[in-house]
Design a protein around this motif. Structure first.
Motif: not given
Length: 446
Positions: A174-180, A183-186, A279-280, A316-320
């Motif tokens: 869930a953590t991975i899914l939400i973060i990406f 990022l993709v929406l941005l 997509i990212l 964003l880098s930290t989230l990645f």
């Protein structure tokens, strides 16, 4: 249908350990069966996927989305076969191989899957090590060495029950899914480009192009990173964690049915994550493929306005890096479990669980440490190694698919749960096509 020959159950400490409600509603029963699919799904979104998918998007935009889609459909078919084999025969794929195939072939397949496990662990250890290095600034070699602690965390979790492992893995997914997704929406991707990307294009199989970033190499890398050989062994084992009344055909049928639901739901989530990765790469890094060939380069690119544009930021880098660590930890859990399944199933070892897990982990760590010592802080070398490790997994995949399809297509082994004819033909066809493409890849690389 044959009864199990070996008294030793696959992953004996958790085999048949989770009760299933009787005469319950569809949703209550599904809730009891949901879990093993999550452990399988993490193998389809491990750090090995990241380099191949993001670089694939940055190089060819949305073109390779069709490869992600096809890979996910192949995965759903093969994982259903693997889970069914475990439930119906009460043997995992390694045990079935040991029981039904000639000794020499068994040992050959054991060597291939052990090398595939090393290639899988290579990506997981490197991914986790680099994530720790990026987040905390620790030396890369130290960060890689500390990943050995994952084994002891897993041993502790196993004592709490298999449900706790499933819950942890699901949380990390869930953590991975939400973060990406964020990022993709941005990055504001092209919706029409995404839809067009899911339509297969003949240009992907370009016989005149070669090299690590060629369409075919990246496509096979995506397949190797998506359809993981070790996941077939893992699923055939952990599908046996639910209690099944083997005196009742309807109970076995119910277990196979809900295992299929669990597997397909979780693999759909993995498909979404893999799509988001590509997509990212397409929407944020297109035209900058040479600048993101390594995890650290992706980390830096997310805070570089010249590459990521107006969305660039340190946050964003930290989230990645957090998502990368979650992915590495998740895959480490399942990779270590598979190491035990393969050693016990093929070699019929009866060693203490902690020793088997520690040995398999150390064997997988060895090549990573050698490369880290030789190349030190040259992360690009390690990241490039991940791409080739995923290509090797694609090469190893047919050696797991052929036995799986053979066993599940054999009525003497599967009884009434034997594959339908079309399913068997499709399974063999997938293995043959992959083998032909892999031969082309080997010729190109060497």
């Amino acid at each position: 249908m044959e009864t199990t020959v070996n008294s030793q159950k696959s992953l004996s400490e958790v085999n048949q350990s989770i009760a299933v409600p009787k005469n319950a509603s569809f949703w209550q029963t599904l809730r009891a069966f949901i879990g093993p699919g999550a452990l399988v799904a993490v193998g389809y979104m491990d750090p090995g996927n990241w380099i191949t998918s993001v670089v694939g998007g940055a190089t060819y935009k949305y073109l390779l989305l069709s490869v992600v889609l096809i890979s996910s459909l192949i995965a759903m078919q093969l994982q259903q076969m693997a889970g069914k084999l475990g439930i119906v025969t009460q043997k995992d794929l390694a045990q079935a191989t040991a029981a039904h195939l000639p000794k020499k072939l068994r040992y050959f397949l054991f060597v291939v899957i052990e090398l595939a496990l090393m290639a899988t662990d290579l990506a997981e250890v490197i991914g986790s090590g680099i994530a720790l290095h990026l987040l905390f600034g620790w030396p890369l070699l130290f960060s890689i060495l500390i990943t050995i602690l994952d084994v002891f965390i897993l041993l502790s979790l196993m004592k709490l029950g298999f449900r706790k492992i499933e819950a942890l893995v699901s949380t990390l997914i869930a953590t991975i899914l939400i973060i990406f997704l964020y990022l993709v929406l941005l990055s504001k991707p092209s919706f029409s480009g995404i839809l067009h990307g899911y339509i297969p294009q003949p240009s992907i199989i370009d016989l005149h192009q070669s090299g690590v970033n060629s369409k075919l190499t990246l496509a096979l890398g995506i397949i190797g990173a998506t359809v993981m050989p070790h996941n077939l062994y893992l699923h055939s084992s952990i599908s046996q964690t639910r209690k099944v009344d083997y005196s009742s055909q309807s109970s076995i049928k119910q277990a196979v049915r809900f295992m299929t639901w669990d597997s397909n739901i979780q693999l759909t989530v993995a498909f979404v994550v893999n799509s988001l990765l590509l997509i990212l790469g397409a929407s944020l890094f297109y035209g900058h493929a040479n600048d993101i060939n390594a995890f650290s380069q992706m980390y830096d690119a997310l805070q570089d306005s010249n590459i990521a544009g107006t969305v660039a930021s340190a946050a964003l880098s930290t989230l990645f890096a957090v998502a990368l660590l979650a992915s590495g930890q998740n895959s480490t859990i399942t990779g270590t479990l598979t190491g035990q399944i393969v050693m016990e199933g093929f070699l019929k070892l009866r060693l203490p669980q902690w020793l088997i897990r520690l040995v398999t982990r150390l064997v997988a760590l060895a090549p990573v440490l050698i490369i880290a010592l030789l190349y030190g802080s040259q992360e690009s070398v390690l990241d490039q190694l991940i791409v080739y490790s995923q290509v090797f997994l694609s090469l190893a995949l047919p050696f797991s698919i052929f036995p799986l399809v053979y066993f599940t297509s054999n009525r003497k082994i599967m009884g009434d749960f034997v594959n339908s004819k079309w399913n068997s033909i499709l399974g063999y066809l997938v293995a043959i096509i992959l083998t032909v493409l892999n031969l082309k890849l080997i010729i190109d690389l060497f």
